[in-house]
Write a protein that holds these residues in place. Structure first.
Motif, PDB file in Angstrom:
ATOM      1  N   PHE A 114     -21.992 -11.695 -18.521  1.00 52.22           N
ATOM      2  CA  PHE A 114     -20.580 -11.684 -18.909  1.00 52.22           C
ATOM      3  C   PHE A 114     -20.385 -10.874 -20.197  1.00 52.22           C
ATOM      4  CE2 PHE A 114     -17.075 -13.610 -21.378  1.00 52.22           C
ATOM      5  CZ  PHE A 114     -16.024 -13.370 -20.500  1.00 52.22           C
ATOM      6  N   VAL A 115     -21.272 -11.061 -21.162  1.00 56.36           N
ATOM      7  CA  VAL A 115     -21.205 -10.302 -22.418  1.00 56.36           C
ATOM      8  C   VAL A 115     -21.317  -8.806 -22.139  1.00 56.36           C
ATOM      9  CG1 VAL A 115     -22.392  -9.816 -24.600  1.00 56.36           C
ATOM     10  CG2 VAL A 115     -22.054 -12.180 -23.856  1.00 56.36           C
ATOM     11  N   ASN A 116     -22.181  -8.436 -21.201  1.00 54.76           N
ATOM     12  CA  ASN A 116     -22.357  -7.021 -20.859  1.00 54.76           C
ATOM     13  C   ASN A 116     -21.085  -6.399 -20.299  1.00 54.76           C
ATOM     14  OD1 ASN A 116     -25.158  -5.479 -20.869  1.00 54.76           O
ATOM     15  ND2 ASN A 116     -25.574  -7.681 -20.775  1.00 54.76           N
ATOM     16  N   VAL A 117     -20.340  -7.165 -19.511  1.00 52.81           N
ATOM     17  CA  VAL A 117     -19.080  -6.645 -18.962  1.00 52.81           C
ATOM     18  C   VAL A 117     -18.101  -6.343 -20.096  1.00 52.81           C
ATOM     19  CG1 VAL A 117     -17.071  -7.199 -17.537  1.00 52.81           C
ATOM     20  CG2 VAL A 117     -19.357  -7.818 -16.737  1.00 52.81           C
ATOM     21  N   ILE A 118     -18.013  -7.257 -21.050  1.00 55.78           N
ATOM     22  CA  ILE A 118     -17.127  -7.050 -22.201  1.00 55.78           C
ATOM     23  C   ILE A 118     -17.571  -5.829 -23.004  1.00 55.78           C
ATOM     24  CG2 ILE A 118     -16.245  -8.057 -24.340  1.00 55.78           C
ATOM     25  CD1 ILE A 118     -15.264  -9.413 -21.756  1.00 55.78           C
ATOM     26  N   VAL A 119     -18.887  -5.726 -23.219  1.00 55.73           N
ATOM     27  CA  VAL A 119     -19.441  -4.575 -23.944  1.00 55.73           C
ATOM     28  C   VAL A 119     -19.109  -3.270 -23.226  1.00 55.73           C
ATOM     29  CG1 VAL A 119     -21.605  -3.411 -24.562  1.00 55.73           C
ATOM     30  CG2 VAL A 119     -21.292  -5.834 -25.095  1.00 55.73           C
ATOM     31  N   GLY A 120     -19.206  -3.287 -21.896  1.00 56.40           N
ATOM     32  CA  GLY A 120     -18.919  -2.099 -21.106  1.00 56.40           C
ATOM     33  C   GLY A 120     -17.497  -1.606 -21.289  1.00 56.40           C
ATOM     34  N   ILE A 121     -16.555  -2.524 -21.296  1.00 52.73           N
ATOM     35  CA  ILE A 121     -15.148  -2.159 -21.477  1.00 52.73           C
ATOM     36  C   ILE A 121     -14.921  -1.548 -22.863  1.00 52.73           C
ATOM     37  CG2 ILE A 121     -12.794  -3.070 -21.625  1.00 52.73           C
ATOM     38  CD1 ILE A 121     -13.694  -5.216 -19.559  1.00 52.73           C
ATOM     39  N   VAL A 122     -15.500  -2.194 -23.887  1.00 54.20           N
ATOM     40  CA  VAL A 122     -15.343  -1.713 -25.264  1.00 54.20           C
ATOM     41  C   VAL A 122     -15.969  -0.326 -25.431  1.00 54.20           C
ATOM     42  CG1 VAL A 122     -15.991  -2.124 -27.670  1.00 54.20           C
ATOM     43  CG2 VAL A 122     -15.221  -4.033 -26.234  1.00 54.20           C
ATOM     44  N   MET A 123     -17.172  -0.154 -24.880  1.00 56.81           N
ATOM     45  CA  MET A 123     -17.876   1.115 -25.032  1.00 56.81           C
ATOM     46  C   MET A 123     -17.206   2.244 -24.259  1.00 56.81           C
ATOM     47  SD  MET A 123     -20.211   0.796 -27.186  1.00 56.81           S
ATOM     48  CE  MET A 123     -21.023  -0.507 -28.080  1.00 56.81           C
ATOM     49  N   CYS A 124     -16.592   1.917 -23.154  1.00 55.52           N
ATOM     50  CA  CYS A 124     -15.857   2.920 -22.380  1.00 55.52           C
ATOM     51  C   CYS A 124     -14.706   3.481 -23.217  1.00 55.52           C
ATOM     52  CB  CYS A 124     -15.329   2.298 -21.091  1.00 55.52           C
ATOM     53  SG  CYS A 124     -14.332   3.422 -20.091  1.00 55.52           S
ATOM     54  N   VAL A 125     -13.950   2.589 -23.832  1.00 51.74           N
ATOM     55  CA  VAL A 125     -12.828   3.009 -24.687  1.00 51.74           C
ATOM     56  C   VAL A 125     -13.334   3.825 -25.878  1.00 51.74           C
ATOM     57  CG1 VAL A 125     -10.958   2.199 -26.180  1.00 51.74           C
ATOM     58  CG2 VAL A 125     -11.398   1.047 -23.997  1.00 51.74           C
ATOM     59  N   ALA A 126     -14.439   3.353 -26.495  1.00 52.07           N
ATOM     60  CA  ALA A 126     -15.007   4.057 -27.648  1.00 52.07           C
ATOM     61  C   ALA A 126     -15.473   5.455 -27.252  1.00 52.07           C
ATOM     62  CB  ALA A 126     -16.174   3.252 -28.228  1.00 52.07           C
ATOM     63  N   GLY A 127     -16.026   5.580 -26.065  1.00 47.11           N
ATOM     64  CA  GLY A 127     -16.492   6.877 -25.586  1.00 47.11           C
ATOM     65  C   GLY A 127     -15.362   7.875 -25.451  1.00 47.11           C
ATOM     66  N   TYR A 128     -14.234   7.435 -24.889  1.00 46.34           N
ATOM     67  CA  TYR A 128     -13.082   8.323 -24.752  1.00 46.34           C
ATOM     68  C   TYR A 128     -12.532   8.749 -26.118  1.00 46.34           C
ATOM     69  CZ  TYR A 128     -12.517   8.026 -19.690  1.00 46.34           C
ATOM     70  OH  TYR A 128     -12.705   8.154 -18.339  1.00 46.34           O
ATOM     71  N   LEU A 129     -12.543   7.820 -27.088  1.00 46.24           N
ATOM     72  CA  LEU A 129     -12.024   8.133 -28.420  1.00 46.24           C
ATOM     73  C   LEU A 129     -12.928   9.113 -29.169  1.00 46.24           C
ATOM     74  CD1 LEU A 129     -10.856   4.577 -29.587  1.00 46.24           C
ATOM     75  CD2 LEU A 129      -9.415   6.476 -28.827  1.00 46.24           C
TER      76      LEU A 129
ATOM     77  N   MET B 129     -15.057  11.347 -27.797  1.00 48.88           N
ATOM     78  CA  MET B 129     -15.398  12.538 -27.029  1.00 48.88           C
ATOM     79  C   MET B 129     -14.902  13.849 -27.669  1.00 48.88           C
ATOM     80  SD  MET B 129     -14.803  12.942 -22.943  1.00 48.88           S
ATOM     81  CE  MET B 129     -13.213  12.128 -23.092  1.00 48.88           C
ATOM     82  N   ASP B 130     -13.636  13.946 -27.902  1.00 50.34           N
ATOM     83  CA  ASP B 130     -13.075  15.212 -28.379  1.00 50.34           C
ATOM     84  C   ASP B 130     -13.568  15.592 -29.773  1.00 50.34           C
ATOM     85  OD1 ASP B 130     -11.247  17.372 -27.497  1.00 50.34           O
ATOM     86  OD2 ASP B 130     -10.188  16.831 -29.341  1.00 50.34           O
TER      87      ASP B 130
ATOM     88  N   TYR C 245     -17.116  16.520 -17.717  1.00 48.02           N
ATOM     89  CA  TYR C 245     -18.213  15.677 -17.221  1.00 48.02           C
ATOM     90  C   TYR C 245     -18.121  14.259 -17.786  1.00 48.02           C
ATOM     91  CZ  TYR C 245     -22.940  14.125 -16.055  1.00 48.02           C
ATOM     92  OH  TYR C 245     -24.013  13.419 -15.566  1.00 48.02           O
ATOM     93  N   LEU C 246     -17.974  14.153 -19.096  1.00 53.16           N
ATOM     94  CA  LEU C 246     -18.000  12.839 -19.735  1.00 53.16           C
ATOM     95  C   LEU C 246     -16.782  11.995 -19.367  1.00 53.16           C
ATOM     96  CD1 LEU C 246     -19.665  11.069 -21.616  1.00 53.16           C
ATOM     97  CD2 LEU C 246     -18.382  12.000 -23.545  1.00 53.16           C
ATOM     98  N   SER C 247     -15.625  12.624 -19.234  1.00 48.57           N
ATOM     99  CA  SER C 247     -14.413  11.857 -18.903  1.00 48.57           C
ATOM    100  C   SER C 247     -14.535  11.192 -17.531  1.00 48.57           C
ATOM    101  CB  SER C 247     -13.180  12.759 -18.961  1.00 48.57           C
ATOM    102  OG  SER C 247     -13.262  13.792 -18.003  1.00 48.57           O
TER     103      SER C 247
ATOM    104  N   ALA D 280     -20.293  16.142 -10.138  1.00 44.10           N
ATOM    105  CA  ALA D 280     -21.638  15.668 -10.487  1.00 44.10           C
ATOM    106  C   ALA D 280     -21.569  14.333 -11.210  1.00 44.10           C
ATOM    107  CB  ALA D 280     -22.348  16.708 -11.357  1.00 44.10           C
ATOM    108  N   ALA D 281     -20.598  14.183 -12.109  1.00 45.01           N
ATOM    109  CA  ALA D 281     -20.437  12.924 -12.844  1.00 45.01           C
ATOM    110  C   ALA D 281     -20.054  11.786 -11.907  1.00 45.01           C
ATOM    111  CB  ALA D 281     -19.380  13.090 -13.932  1.00 45.01           C
ATOM    112  N   ALA D 282     -19.114  12.055 -10.997  1.00 43.14           N
ATOM    113  CA  ALA D 282     -18.684  11.026 -10.046  1.00 43.14           C
ATOM    114  C   ALA D 282     -19.828  10.627  -9.122  1.00 43.14           C
ATOM    115  CB  ALA D 282     -17.503  11.541  -9.227  1.00 43.14           C
ATOM    116  N   ALA D 283     -20.621  11.593  -8.682  1.00 44.86           N
ATOM    117  CA  ALA D 283     -21.762  11.304  -7.810  1.00 44.86           C
ATOM    118  C   ALA D 283     -22.776  10.416  -8.522  1.00 44.86           C
ATOM    119  CB  ALA D 283     -22.427  12.604  -7.366  1.00 44.86           C
ATOM    120  N   THR D 284     -23.036  10.709  -9.799  1.00 37.97           N
ATOM    121  CA  THR D 284     -23.968   9.897 -10.580  1.00 37.97           C
ATOM    122  C   THR D 284     -23.449   8.473 -10.738  1.00 37.97           C
ATOM    123  OG1 THR D 284     -24.746  11.832 -11.807  1.00 37.97           O
ATOM    124  CG2 THR D 284     -25.137   9.688 -12.809  1.00 37.97           C
TER     125      THR D 284
END
Length: 443
Positions: free
Chosen positions: A99-114, A116-117, A136-138, A195-199
């Motif tokens: 459960f903690v990992n799911v929460i971490v995943g959501i937070v890290m996804c948002v952080a990644g988008y912020l 990136m640029d 690719y990253l998006s 390629a990103a979607a396939a991965t």
């Protein structure tokens, strides 16, 4: 304990290999289809796109670092409880950590988008390469939660004596990834986003399978109503901090490699680094797979206080790694040109850079296996501090020293020599720690 026959068997080379082979095959195959990603991208799109995949790697590693920590550290904590016969408590902790990992995943996804640029804008890349990086990253970040679940379920399947299932999931995901690479890139003309979607879809296979497997009460580990135990979260974090440190500093070191290579050889140099990283990753996956395979055994025997089995397992592991090290180093050196030619043609300037670099970097394969096993062993023995010291020194301190000093002395070849030199320094530290804690753990 139910379904615990594998942990009760004698520690022999045959039984160790039987336990570890599925995880070795799994990690090798996962690294193989990562290489296939690069193969499709370099041949169907170009070496600029291949450079972009390497340039996005640090962000991806940073995003997944916390999950890596909780997966490896949590597995050690939970299997130790299993060895202590605290099975119900272990299942509650397992569910809580997922459960903690799911929460971490959501937070890290948002952080990644912020992040990136700003990250790519500061690298001074050409417009084409920067565009490939963002594209690719998006797409990749969309799959953050499934990828983090895949990281966790892979290890917990191994711990639950379902290593063969983990292998099947990896193979299925890899085949799907390779097929979708061709369909998305060549068929639908989706470019690097394909390629990103396939991965992401390939990695999601293990995540979906894990949700079904761990929902069944017949599984050695399965979902129960989670209980929040701060001590468990802290222990998982402490035990797995070395793996998180490795992921974090690998991202930082990859960025440094890229910056240094951009300075000395431009974007062609980054493409050459990418090819060599694929080769090293493929060889290192043997050691990583073996370490993942025996880690639950180390944790179980430690919880059981069975020093005789611990000692025998450690001794046999050293012999296995020595054989693998010699074999991978010889294969990498002898097959350098064929391996590089898969990604870049001989008339491409990337080719000569990669051939020279791979031959120098091959020396690192004599040391990497022992360093990976040493760090993984201390994690399995619930000594996250020593594991973290080994991992951080190897992946960051020694790499930082060699990467700064050697290129100043011998130029581009110093960049390639940095990895073998750092791994040799790390081996000295690993041997020291192994001998220092031998009496304490009885291995």
């Amino acid at each position: 304990m139910e379904n615990s026959n594998a942990y009760k068997k004698p520690v022999t080379l045959k039984n160790i290999v039987k336990f570890a082979v599925p995880t070795i095959a799994m990690t090798v195959f996962m690294s193989f289809y990562t290489m296939v990603d690069g193969l499709f991208v370099s041949n169907l799109i170009g070496t600029d796109a291949l450079s972009a995949i390497n340039l996005t790697a640090p962000v991806i590693q940073l995003v997944t670092a916390v999950s890596t920590m909780l997966a490896t550290g949590g597995s050690a904590v939970i299997m130790k409880k299993m060895g202590e016969q605290k099975t119900e408590e272990a299942k509650e902790d397992f569910t809580f950590l997922i459960f903690v990992n799911v929460i971490v995943g959501i937070v890290m996804c948002v952080a990644g988008y912020l992040a990136m640029d700003p990250v790519f804008s500061g690298l001074g890349l050409s417009a084409d390469v920067k565009g490939y990086c963002v594209e690719y990253l998006s797409r990749y970040l969309v799959f953050t939660v499934p990828i983090l679940l895949m990281n966790n379920f892979t290890l917990y399947m191994i711990a639950s004596e379902k290593a063969a299932l983990s292998l099947i999931c990896s193979v299925t995901g890899g085949v799907l990834n390779m097929a979708l690479d061709y369909v998305f890139i060549a068929g639908f003309d989706m470019g690097i986003s394909g390629a990103a979607a396939a991965t992401g879809l390939g990695y999601s296979v293990t995540a979906v399978a894990g949700l079904f497997v761990f929902s069944r009460k017949k599984s050695l580990l399965h979902f129960k109503k989670p209980v929040f135990r701060l001590k468990v979260l802290a222990s998982a974090a402490a035990n797995g901090c070395s793996e998180m440190a490795t992921a974090l500093v690998t991202g930082i070191i990859t960025m440094m490699f890229n910056w240094t290579m951009l300075y000395y050889a431009g974007e062609d140099g980054v493409a050459a680094v990418t090819i060599i990283m694929y080769v090293l990753m493929f060889a290192s996956s043997l050691y990583t797979g073996y370490s993942y395979g025996v880690a639950p055994m180390l944790s179980f025997y430690y919880g059981e206080q069975n020093h005789e089995k611990l000692k025998k397992l450690a001794a046999l592991s050293m012999k296995v790694i020595a054989v693998l090290s010699a074999a991978t180093a010889a294969a990498s050196f002898l097959l350098t040109r064929p391996l590089v030619s898969v990604f870049a043609r001989p008339d491409n300037p990337v080719y000569d850079l990669a051939v020279t670099g791979n031959r120098i970097c091959t020396a690192a394969l004599f040391f990497i296996g022992f360093n990976i096993f040493a760090s993984g062993m201390f994690t399995a023995l619930s000594n996250g501090i020593v594991s973290a010291v080994l991992a951080f020194s190897r992946s960051f301190v020694f790499m930082l020293i060699t990467m700064i000093v050697l290129p100043l002395i011998i130029g581009v070849n110093g960049i390639w020599l940095a990895t073998p030199a750092a791994e040799l320094m790390a081996l000295v530290l690993s041997v020291f720690m192994f001998l220092k804690y031998r009496k304490r753990y009885g291995y």
